[in-house]
Design a protein around this motif. Structure first.
Motif, short mmCIF file in Angstrom:
data_model
loop_
_atom_site.label_atom_id
_atom_site.label_comp_id
_atom_site.label_asym_id
_atom_site.label_seq_id
_atom_site.Cartn_x
_atom_site.Cartn_y
_atom_site.Cartn_z
N SER A 1 3.94 -18.16 -13.78
CA SER A 1 2.57 -18.18 -14.29
C SER A 1 1.56 -18.02 -13.15
CB SER A 1 2.31 -19.49 -15.03
OG SER A 1 2.52 -20.57 -14.15
N ALA A 2 2.03 -18.15 -11.90
CA ALA A 2 1.14 -17.95 -10.75
C ALA A 2 0.88 -16.46 -10.51
CB ALA A 2 1.74 -18.58 -9.50
N ILE A 3 1.65 -15.62 -11.18
CA ILE A 3 1.44 -14.17 -11.07
C ILE A 3 0.63 -13.75 -12.30
CG2 ILE A 3 2.54 -11.90 -11.01
CD1 ILE A 3 5.03 -13.36 -9.80
N ASP A 4 -0.64 -13.44 -12.09
CA ASP A 4 -1.50 -13.09 -13.22
C ASP A 4 -1.14 -11.72 -13.80
OD1 ASP A 4 -3.16 -15.43 -13.17
OD2 ASP A 4 -4.08 -14.63 -11.35
N HIS A 5 -0.83 -10.79 -12.91
CA HIS A 5 -0.53 -9.43 -13.35
C HIS A 5 0.61 -8.89 -12.48
CE1 HIS A 5 -4.42 -9.40 -15.48
NE2 HIS A 5 -4.86 -10.03 -14.41
N ALA A 6 1.52 -8.16 -13.10
CA ALA A 6 2.57 -7.48 -12.35
C ALA A 6 2.48 -6.00 -12.69
CB ALA A 6 3.94 -8.03 -12.71
N VAL A 7 2.47 -5.16 -11.66
CA VAL A 7 2.32 -3.71 -11.88
C VAL A 7 3.43 -2.98 -11.11
CG1 VAL A 7 -0.18 -3.78 -12.27
CG2 VAL A 7 0.69 -3.53 -9.93
N PRO A 8 3.84 -1.82 -11.63
CA PRO A 8 4.96 -1.13 -10.98
C PRO A 8 4.61 -0.51 -9.62
CG PRO A 8 4.21 0.10 -12.94
CD PRO A 8 3.47 -1.20 -12.93
N THR A 9 3.38 -0.04 -9.46
CA THR A 9 3.01 0.58 -8.18
C THR A 9 1.57 0.20 -7.82
OG1 THR A 9 1.90 2.59 -8.97
CG2 THR A 9 4.32 2.66 -8.90
N ILE A 10 1.21 0.47 -6.59
CA ILE A 10 -0.15 0.17 -6.12
C ILE A 10 -1.19 0.90 -6.98
CG2 ILE A 10 -0.11 2.05 -4.39
CD1 ILE A 10 -1.84 -1.36 -3.97
N PHE A 11 -0.83 2.05 -7.50
CA PHE A 11 -1.80 2.85 -8.26
C PHE A 11 -2.16 2.20 -9.60
CE2 PHE A 11 0.64 5.80 -5.57
CZ PHE A 11 -0.38 6.09 -4.69
N HIS A 12 -1.33 1.28 -10.07
CA HIS A 12 -1.62 0.59 -11.32
C HIS A 12 -2.59 -0.58 -11.13
CE1 HIS A 12 2.10 2.78 -12.19
NE2 HIS A 12 1.74 2.72 -13.46
N LEU B 1 0.82 -1.21 0.00
CA LEU B 1 0.00 0.00 0.00
C LEU B 1 0.86 1.27 0.00
CD1 LEU B 1 -2.97 -0.85 2.41
CD2 LEU B 1 -2.91 -0.90 -0.09
N TYR B 2 2.12 1.11 0.34
CA TYR B 2 3.07 2.24 0.24
C TYR B 2 4.38 1.66 -0.31
CZ TYR B 2 5.06 0.21 4.47
OH TYR B 2 5.62 -0.66 5.37
N PRO B 3 5.22 2.49 -0.89
CA PRO B 3 6.43 1.95 -1.54
C PRO B 3 7.56 1.61 -0.56
CG PRO B 3 6.30 4.32 -1.86
CD PRO B 3 5.04 3.93 -1.14
N LYS B 4 8.35 0.65 -0.97
CA LYS B 4 9.52 0.23 -0.20
C LYS B 4 10.42 1.43 0.15
CE LYS B 4 13.54 -2.81 -0.97
NZ LYS B 4 13.36 -4.16 -0.45
N GLU B 5 10.48 2.37 -0.81
CA GLU B 5 11.37 3.53 -0.65
C GLU B 5 10.98 4.40 0.55
OE1 GLU B 5 9.90 2.63 -3.59
OE2 GLU B 5 11.75 1.63 -4.24
N ALA B 6 9.79 4.21 1.08
CA ALA B 6 9.38 4.98 2.25
C ALA B 6 10.30 4.71 3.44
CB ALA B 6 7.93 4.66 2.61
#
Ligand SMILES: [Mg+2]
Length: 224
Positions: A197-208, A20-25
């Motif tokens: 294949s167990a990952i249906d979708h990969a997105v760069p951030t929570i907002f995606h 819900l928040y980025p690692k960089e936090a």
């Protein structure tokens, strides 16, 4: 937001930390630092050994806590309070875009975390998104048998009264998505690569995640 007709999903399960928040936090880095401090000061593990020990517990037992509980007699609540003795507001701020995304998503929302509820509440309060979640399922509720143990996912769907197929799960750890996929959930990895294949979708951030959920809606339906 009403669940559209024919939409096969009922719940979206969100991991908390670094999802819900980025690692960089830097919040988890601070918590990780306190895990090592706990092992040095409370368990008297030599400082030079704790990083290896912690990694070993995480890999073998799923969480550092489970490893410590197995090998030492400790009070898990004492450990959880110690390692989470950090203020999320020092690392995170209000997130109107996250609140808006959650508001528009036509699914019931749950936090499914290996952390504990007090920490989750603090994080959600700082982000100002607490009201969007029906419930928080934490490590204590799961009796310390948590992700990626398949039993924890089964408990969650049983509690929610749904099948795995009716759930979307969002997590930043690929290993936490594999048992979910086995249970029929639709899996979304945040801030990672689609390495399985167990990952249906990969997105760069929570907002995606919003775009993915939109793509799963019955043809022609809008999110709002
Ligand atoms: Mg996480």
């Amino acid at each position: 937001m009403k669940n559209p007709d024919n939409f096969p999903f009922e719940y979206i399960l969100f991991d908390l930390d670094e999802t819900l928040y980025p690692k960089e936090a830097g919040l988890m880095a601070a918590i990780h630092e306190r895990m090592l401090l706990y092992m040095v000061h409370k368990l008297k593990i030599p400082a030079d050994d704790v990083a290896d020990k912690q990694r070993d517990y995480y890999q073998r037992y799923g969480t550092t806590l489970k490893g410590i509980m197995t090998e030492y007699k400790i009070d898990p609540l004492d450990y959880l309070a110690f390692v989470h003795d950090v203020f999320p507001g020092d690392f995170l701020g209000v997130s109107p875009p996250l609140a808006r995304m959650l508001e528009e998503m036509p699914l019931r929302k749950v936090v499914f975390t290996n952390s504990y509820a007090l920490h989750a509440e603090r994080v959600l309060d700082v982000l100002q998104v607490r009201a969007h979640f029906d419930r928080i399922i934490d490590i204590c509720a799961l009796d310390y048998v948590c992700k990626p143990d398949p039993a924890s996912y089964q408990k969650v769907v049983d509690w929610l009264g749904v099948s795995g197929k009716q759930c979307i799960i969002v997590d930043d750890a690929p290993r936490n998505l594999f048992p979910a996929k086995d249970l029929g959930m639709t899996t979304i990895l945040v801030a990672g690569e689609k390495s399985s294949s167990a990952i249906d979708h990969a997105v760069p951030t929570i907002f995606h995640v919003e775009r993915v959920v939109r793509s799963l809606l019955p043809h022609g339906r809008n999110l709002s």
